[in-house]
Enzyme design. Structure first.
Site, PDB file in Angstrom:
ATOM      1  N   GLY A  32      42.187  24.214  -2.263  1.00  0.00           N
ATOM      2  CA  GLY A  32      42.298  23.256  -3.168  1.00  0.00           C
ATOM      3  C   GLY A  32      41.003  23.371  -3.940  1.00  0.00           C
ATOM      4  N   ASN A  46      36.390  62.010  51.855  1.00  0.00           N
ATOM      5  CA  ASN A  46      36.958  62.912  50.699  1.00  0.00           C
ATOM      6  C   ASN A  46      38.556  63.165  50.847  1.00  0.00           C
ATOM      7  OD1 ASN A  46      37.769  65.521  49.418  1.00  0.00           O
ATOM      8  ND2 ASN A  46      35.671  65.748  49.180  1.00  0.00           N
ATOM      9  N   SER A  76      46.420  69.154  55.662  1.00  0.00           N
ATOM     10  CA  SER A  76      47.186  69.131  54.337  1.00  0.00           C
ATOM     11  C   SER A  76      48.830  68.924  54.666  1.00  0.00           C
ATOM     12  CB  SER A  76      46.988  70.310  53.586  1.00  0.00           C
ATOM     13  OG  SER A  76      45.761  70.271  53.109  1.00  0.00           O
ATOM     14  N   SER A 116      44.960  67.731  51.183  1.00  0.00           N
ATOM     15  CA  SER A 116      45.886  67.474  50.024  1.00  0.00           C
ATOM     16  C   SER A 116      47.524  67.168  50.610  1.00  0.00           C
ATOM     17  CB  SER A 116      45.788  68.684  48.907  1.00  0.00           C
ATOM     18  OG  SER A 116      44.610  68.715  48.561  1.00  0.00           O
ATOM     19  N   LYS A 146      45.565  50.030  43.671  1.00  0.00           N
ATOM     20  CA  LYS A 146      45.971  48.700  43.713  1.00  0.00           C
ATOM     21  C   LYS A 146      45.528  48.088  44.827  1.00  0.00           C
ATOM     22  CE  LYS A 146      48.979  46.843  45.676  1.00  0.00           C
ATOM     23  NZ  LYS A 146      50.085  46.238  46.279  1.00  0.00           N
ATOM     24  N   GLY A 175      51.252  15.742   6.329  1.00  0.00           N
ATOM     25  CA  GLY A 175      50.421  16.227   5.404  1.00  0.00           C
ATOM     26  C   GLY A 175      48.962  15.714   6.201  1.00  0.00           C
ATOM     27  N   THR A 176      47.879  16.325   5.653  1.00  0.00           N
ATOM     28  CA  THR A 176      46.546  16.101   6.453  1.00  0.00           C
ATOM     29  C   THR A 176      45.975  14.920   6.162  1.00  0.00           C
ATOM     30  OG1 THR A 176      45.728  17.017   4.005  1.00  0.00           O
ATOM     31  CG2 THR A 176      45.883  18.745   6.011  1.00  0.00           C
ATOM     32  N   ARG A 235      53.945  29.167   7.739  1.00  0.00           N
ATOM     33  CA  ARG A 235      53.778  30.457   7.180  1.00  0.00           C
ATOM     34  C   ARG A 235      53.516  31.453   8.317  1.00  0.00           C
ATOM     35  NH1 ARG A 235      49.462  27.883   3.113  1.00  0.00           N
ATOM     36  NH2 ARG A 235      49.533  26.267   4.582  1.00  0.00           N
TER      37      ARG A 235
END
Ligand code: UD1
Ligand code: CA
Length: 505
Positions: A176, A417, A468, A450, A391, A110-111, A36
Site C-alpha cells: 500500500g 576396539n 574375527s 572384524s 541407533k 480483508g484486513t 499466493r
C-alpha cells in the site's frame, strides 16, 4: 548488517506522550487464506530458519515486552495455527509470559474485517475500556525486530488517532502506497492506496505502509464499522482507516523505519525464501561475531534455536537444526547435518555425517559419512568412523568403531576396539510383549575382531576377545576368548589338482 533503528524521520514520542497511559496491546493478523503461497499450510505457519513465521514474530514481541497482551486473529486453518502457537509457547520459555488470546475471524473478508471482528470480541471490548492503544502487526512479516515493536508501541502522541509505520522501498510493488499532501512525499499523510487501486502516478510512490500501526482504541472502535468494500478487491481494507482519520482531521503520527529488510512481507514461496535468506545471514553473522568461523557463510543453514560455542569451525554446506548445541573448538566438516544434537567441546565431525537427537561427548571423532540415529550417545574421545550407523547405542569413552558397522540397541563400554564390519543383530523378526528389538552389551576393554555379528540379546563380559568372523549367539564371560566360526582346513596341493582337472574338460 545495518542496525535497526528508527530513521531520522521517526517522531519519537517523548514529552508529548501520555506517560501514564496503559501499555499497548497487540493484534496479529493471521487469519488470511494466503492464496499466493499455493500451499496447503496456513501462510503464517511456513517456517523460516526452523520456526513458523508467526512464532518468529512472537519471539520478537516477547523481546520487546515479555508479558505482552496479544490477540492473534485466526481463521483459515485456525486449529493448526493455534496448535502451533501453543506448542511454541510450551517449548520456548521466552514466550511463556505472553498473554495470548485467539480471536476468530469467521470469514476472510480483508484486513479491516479481521480487526473489526477482533475488536468486537470480549478481548477487543476490554482494550477499548482500558484506553490502551492497539498495535496491529501482520503475521506474515517475521523479521520485525524487537526495537521496532518497542518504538511502535510507545504511548501515542497526544490526540493522535494512530501512529503509522512507513518504510521506503526500492521495489514497492505489492505494498500500500502512502499518499501525502502536496504530492512531494513530505506533506501530511492523506491515505493509503493499495497497489490494485492505485493510479500509475500513485504506484510510483516508494513510501509504503507495512500493516504496522498503533491505534487509539476509541478511534479504532468508532471507525471500523464505517469501512466499506468499495475497492478493486471487494475487501474491507484496514488501510482505509488512515484516510478516514485524515478526512476527520485527526492527528496521524508517522514512524519511518530505515531498514526495509526488517519489514519484508511474505506473500508467496519466493518471498519466503528471500526473507529466510535475510534471517539466515543475520543468524550466521551473529554466530560469526561471537567467535564461529564459517568457511562459506552463504552455503550453511543454521536454524534459529541452535547454540554454537567459540572457536568452532564450520565448513561448506553444514546444516544445524532444531535444538542443536555445539561446544567450544568443534570442527564440523562439509555437508554434515546435525538435528537436535548435543555436542561437547573439541569434537570433530568429518564430512558428510548425519546425526539426530543424539549426544556426542568432548573430544570424540565422528565420520566421514557416519549416521547417528536417535538416542545415540558417543562417549569422550570415542571414534565413530566411516559408514558406521548407530541407533539407540551408548558408546563408552575412547571406544573405537572405525569402519562399516551397524550398532543398534547396544551398550558398549570404555576402551573397546571394534573391527571392521561389526553388526548387532537386534531384531529376530518377532514382536513379543511389545518388544521388537534386543540389546547387545559389551563390557569395558573388550576387543571385537572384524566381521563379527552379535545376535541379541547377548552380553560380552569385560576384557573379553571375540575372534574375527564370529557369529556370537551366547554370552561370553569376562576375559574369555570367543570363536564362533568354522575351523579352517588347508588341503595341500588341491589348487593345482583343480587346475589340471579343468584343463582336461
Ligand atoms: C497488506 C496491506 C498493504 C501492506 C501489506 C504489507 C491492506 C488492505 N493491505 O496487503 O497496505 O502494504 O499488507 O504489509 O491491509 N489477513 C487476515 N484476514 C483477512 C485478510 C488478511 O487475517 O481477511 C491477514 C493475513 O493473514 C496477513 C495479513 O492480514 O497476515 C496481511 O494480509 P495480506 O493478504 O498478506 O495483505 P497484503 O496484500 O500483503
Ligand atoms: Ca502480506
Amino acid at each position: 548488517m545495518s542496525k535497526t533503528k528508527p530513521s531520522s524521520r521517526a517522531k519519537r514520542p517523548s514529552s508529548e506522550a501520555k506517560r501514564s497511559s496503559p501499555a499497548a496491546s497487540f493484534l496479529i493478523l493471521a487469519a488470511g487464506l494466503g492464496k499466493r503461497m499455493k500451499s496447503p499450510l496456513p501462510k503464517v505457519l511456513h517456517e523460516i530458519c526452523g520456526e513458523p513465521m508467526l512464532v518468529a514474530l512472537l519471539r520478537s514481541l516477547a523481546g520487546a515486552r515479555a508479558d505482552a497482551e496479544i490477540g492473534v486473529i485466526v481463521g483459515h486453518g485456525r486449529e493448526k495455527v493455534e496448535a502451533a502457537v501453543r506448542a511454541a509457547v510450551a517449548a520456548n520459555p521466552a514466550l511463556g509470559k505472553l498473554r495470548i488470546a485467539f480471536l476468530v475471524q469467521s470469514e476472510q473478508k480483508g484486513t479491516g474485517h479481521a480487526v473489526r471482528e477482533a475488536m468486537a470480541t470480549e478481548w477487543g471490548r476490554e482494550r477499548v475500556e482500558s484506553g490502551a492503544p492497539v498495535v496491529v502487526l501482520p503475521g506474515d512479516t517475521p523479521l520485525v525486530p524487537s526495537a521496532l515493536v518497542e518504538a511502535v508501541s510507545a504511548p501515542l502522541e497526544k490526540k493522535a488517532a494512530l501512529r503509522l509505520l512507513t518504510c521506503t522501498l526500492a521495489e514497492p510493488k505489492g505494498y500500500g502506497r502512502i499518499v501525502r499532501a502536496g504530492g512531494k512525499g513530505t506533506g501530511a499523510v492523506l491515505r493509503i492506496v493499495e497497489e490494485k487501486d492505485a493510479s500509475p502516478k500513485e504506484r510510483a510512490i516508494r513510501e509504503v505502509g507495512v500493516s504496522v500501526y498503533a491505534f487509539d482504541s476509541a478511534f479504532l472502535a468508532a471507525s471500523l464499522p464505517k469501512l466499506t468494500t468499495k475497492n478493486a478487491q471487494g475487501e474491507y481494507y484496514l488501510t482505509d482507516l488512515v484516510g478516514m482519520a485524515a478526512k476527520a482531521k485527526k492527528k496521524i503520527a508517522t514512524l519511518g523505519w530505515a531498514n526495509a529488510e526488517d519489514l519484508r512481507g511474505v506473500n508467496d514461496l519466493w518471498e519466503l525464501s528471500q526473507v529466510e535468506r535475510t534471517l539466515q545471514l543475520r543468524i550466521v553473522e551473529a554466530h560469526a561475531r561471537a567467535g564461529v568461523r564459517f568457511l562459506d557463510p552463504y552455503s550453511v543453514a543454521i536454524e534459529a534455536g541452535v547454540a554454537i560455542g567459540e572457536g568452532v569451525k564450520i565448513h561448506r554446506g553444514v546444516v544445524l537444526r532444531g535444538s542443536t548445541a555445539i561446544g567450544h573448538g568443534v570442527d564440523i566438516g562439509s555437508n554434515t547435518v546435525l538435528r537436535s544434537v548435543k555436542v561437547g567441546d573439541l569434537v570433530e565431525f568429518k564430512a558428510g555425517c548425519y546425526a539426530e537427537n543424539s549426544i556426542v561427548e568432548d573430544g570424540a571423532k565422528v565420520g566421514p559419512y557416519a549416521h547417528l540415529r536417535p538416542e545415540s550417545h558417543v562417549g569422550r574421545q570415542a571414534k565413530i568412523g566411516n559408514f558406521v550407523e548407530l541407533k539407540k547405542a551408548t558408546i563408552g569413552e575412547q571406544t573405537s568403531i572405525a569402519h562399516l558397522s551397524y550398532v543398534g540397541d547396544a551398550k558398549i563400554g570404555a576402551r573397546v576396539n571394534i573391527g571392521c564390519g561389526f553388526i548387532t543383530c537386534n531384531f529376530d523378526g518377532r514382536v513379543k510383549n511389545g518388544v521388537r528389538k534386543h540389546v547387545t552389551v559389551i563390557g569395558d576393554d573388550c576387543f571385537i575382531g572384524s566381521d563379527v555379528q552379535m545376535v541379541a540379546p547377548v552380553e560380552i563380559g569385560k576384557g573379553a576377545y571375540v575372534a574375527s568372523g564370529s557369529t556370537i549367539t551366547k554370552n561370553v564371560e569376562a576375559d574369555a576368548l570367543a570363536i564362533a566360526r568354522a575351523r579352517q582346513e588347508n588341503k595341500a596341493g588341491y589348487a593345482s589338482r583343480l587346475r589340471q582337472m579343468s584343463e582336461k574338460e
